[in-house]
Write an enzyme that holds these catalytic residues in place. Structure first.
Site, PDB file in Angstrom:
ATOM      1  N   GLN A 138       0.831  -1.205   0.000  1.00  8.35           N
ATOM      2  CA  GLN A 138       0.000   0.000   0.000  1.00  8.35           C
ATOM      3  C   GLN A 138       0.866   1.256   0.000  1.00  8.35           C
ATOM      4  O   GLN A 138       0.464   2.294   0.525  1.00  8.35           O
ATOM      5  CB  GLN A 138      -0.930   0.004   1.211  1.00  8.35           C
ATOM      6  CG  GLN A 138      -2.156  -0.880   1.071  1.00  8.35           C
ATOM      7  CD  GLN A 138      -3.070  -0.436  -0.078  1.00  8.35           C
ATOM      8  OE1 GLN A 138      -3.178   0.736  -0.393  1.00  8.35           O
ATOM      9  NE2 GLN A 138      -3.715  -1.396  -0.717  1.00  8.35           N
ATOM     10  N   SER A 139       2.043   1.192  -0.598  1.00 13.33           N
ATOM     11  CA  SER A 139       2.963   2.325  -0.590  1.00 13.33           C
ATOM     12  C   SER A 139       2.356   3.571  -1.248  1.00 13.33           C
ATOM     13  O   SER A 139       1.999   3.547  -2.431  1.00 13.33           O
ATOM     14  CB  SER A 139       4.242   1.928  -1.330  1.00 13.33           C
ATOM     15  OG  SER A 139       5.036   3.072  -1.582  1.00 13.33           O
ATOM     16  N   ASN A 140       2.264   4.652  -0.484  1.00 11.04           N
ATOM     17  CA  ASN A 140       1.841   5.937  -1.047  1.00 11.04           C
ATOM     18  C   ASN A 140       2.918   6.472  -1.980  1.00 11.04           C
ATOM     19  O   ASN A 140       2.632   7.122  -2.973  1.00 11.04           O
ATOM     20  CB  ASN A 140       1.605   6.957   0.067  1.00 11.04           C
ATOM     21  CG  ASN A 140       0.531   6.508   1.035  1.00 11.04           C
ATOM     22  OD1 ASN A 140      -0.590   6.210   0.636  1.00 11.04           O
ATOM     23  ND2 ASN A 140       0.878   6.434   2.319  1.00 11.04           N
TER      24      ASN A 140
END
Ligand SMILES: *Cc1c(COP(=O)(O)O)cnc(C)c1O
Length: 418
Positions: free
Chosen positions: A124-126
């Site tokens: 879920q890396s922004n």
């Protein structure tokens, strides 16, 4: 190739170029994402940070606003809570803190004539999401290495992954074990080598965009903040989440160098959402060294960092894992202020800082605290199962009884036309 695909491949990049006018911020309200402008670092860091980048892209919506919260969790201490809205640096694709770093990193990629970008992060890396979208905006192909215990499956479309895939990222997966053993730098290097062998010119970006180039985004962020605050609103403390250290490096150096001699210099607090305090002092010092920090003889970059930054432990159950209390905090804050924090970074940061204030007798009473909201709301989509029960109770859906049939909220009586 279908007409549609052709349109995507051929027309789209040239469309973006057609909008090109002056890229200098402020000269025109039309900006060209792929055109970099010369970068002049703030005058206060001239002799103290020697490795400034020369060019910068115009990708973020700056300056971001600063809101004063009406009712908030620090009201019992009469704290004046300001929120710097870096969750508003862009739309759903670019928003958050990473785009400030990408303005410098991607300018460098273009200058080097690269045609692809490789970066790495959690599933879920922004950072990966913002990198992928920004890369597309300037005509580079995004390649993302995502760490997940589900590395052998398709990762799905929840939250940031939806945006990663909407912008057509090439996604590669690895397990947390592989990531830990091989290391993120080496994984990026190997995927770059793999692409180079196929004739591509890839640009590798480390986790979180946190290196001596990207972290200038937050040196610049401090310059922006100083220009926004008037002298009659001195800030006593600046608080934000810390994951890969670049934001902390930029803000720490910015505050130390711009306001170092001021008696009312704000204290800088980074809340770590993984690892431990010593790890972050070392990481931030490492980045500061890459940025060319000049320190006194007999002193080290780490001494400098420890003097100007306080790191607090805030990882709770572990990176990207939430406790019921953290989620309840985020939910209550949203319902009282209208501002939504994310579960992985900003939510943990403010939650843990409020705990710290409540355990610190009266050190923070009557102070002005600026919480730097670093974005990340797409990460909430992964937490819907954990949020479900409380949100359905807090915010139930009520059926309208439009025809007066006896079930629901009766609004069957027509009102007189006005
Ligand atoms: C990456 C991130 C952070 C941490 O910033 P670093 O520069 O990596 O320390 C904080 N908040 C959000 C929402 C992020 O995505």
């Amino acid at each position: 190739m279908s007409i549609h695909r052709r349109w995507r491949r051929v027309l789209w990049p040239s469309c973006l170029c057609l909008i090109s006018t002056s890229a200098a911020r402020g000269l025109s309200s039309i900006t060209s994402p792929a055109q970099s402008a010369p970068y002049q670092p703030p005058s206060w860091c001239a002799n103290q940070l020697t490795q400034a980048p020369h060019r910068r892209l115009v990708l973020a919506n700056l300056p971001t606003p600063i809101y004063r919260a009406l009712h908030h969790p620090l009201t019992p201490w009469n704290v004046n809570l300001l929120i710097k809205r870096d969750d508003s640096t862009g739309g759903v694709e670019l928003s958050g803190n990473k785009i400030r770093k990408l303005e410098f990193l991607l300018a460098d990629a273009l200058e080097r004539g690269c045609d692809a970008v490789v970066t790495i992060g959690g599933e879920q890396s922004n950072h990966c999401r913002a990198t992928a979208a920004a890369a597309r905006m300037i005509g580079l192909e995004p390649h993302l290495i995502l760490r997940s215990p589900r590395a052998n499956e398709d990762l799905g479309l929840v939250g940031n992954l939806l945006m990663d895939r909407m912008v057509g990222s090439q996604i590669y997966t690895c397990t947390p074990g592989e990531y830990g053993r091989v290391g993120s730098h080496e994984l990026v290097r190997r995927v770059c080598a793999h692409l180079a062998a196929a004739g591509r010119r890839p640009y590798g970006i480390p986790v979180g965009g946190s290196n001596g180039v990207g972290s200038w985004g937050y040196v610049n962020g401090v310059d922006e903040l100083i220009q926004q605050l008037s002298d009659d609103t001195p800030v006593d403390h600046i608080v934000f989440a810390c994951g890969s250290g670049g934001t902390a490096a930029g803000i720490t150096l910015g505050v130390a160098l711009a306001l170092g001699t001021s008696p009312r210099r704000p204290r800088v607090h980074a809340i770590g959402v993984c690892d431990d305090e010593d790890y972050f002092y070392r990481e931030v010092a490492d980045i500061a060294t890459q940025m060319g920090l000049v320190v006194a003889e007999e002193s080290t970059a780490e001494d400098f960092v420890r003097q100007h930054l306080t790191v607090h432990q805030g990882k709770g159950l572990g990176y990207a894992q939430s406790t019921a209390q953290e989620l309840e905090f985020i939910q209550t804050l949203a319902a009282t202020t209208g501002i939504v924090l994310d579960p992985v970074y900003s939510g943990k940061a403010l939650y843990n800082f409020v705990q710290h204030v409540s355990e610190s007798s009266d050190q923070y009473r009557d102070k002005t605290i600026l919480f730097w909201h670093t974005g990340g709301a797409l990460g909430l989509f992964e937490k819907v199962d954990e949020l479900q029960q409380d949100l359905v109770r807090q915010s139930p859906c009520q059926r309208l009884d439009v025809y007066g049939k006896g079930a629901g909220i009766d609004i069957s009586t027509p009102t007189a036309a006005s």
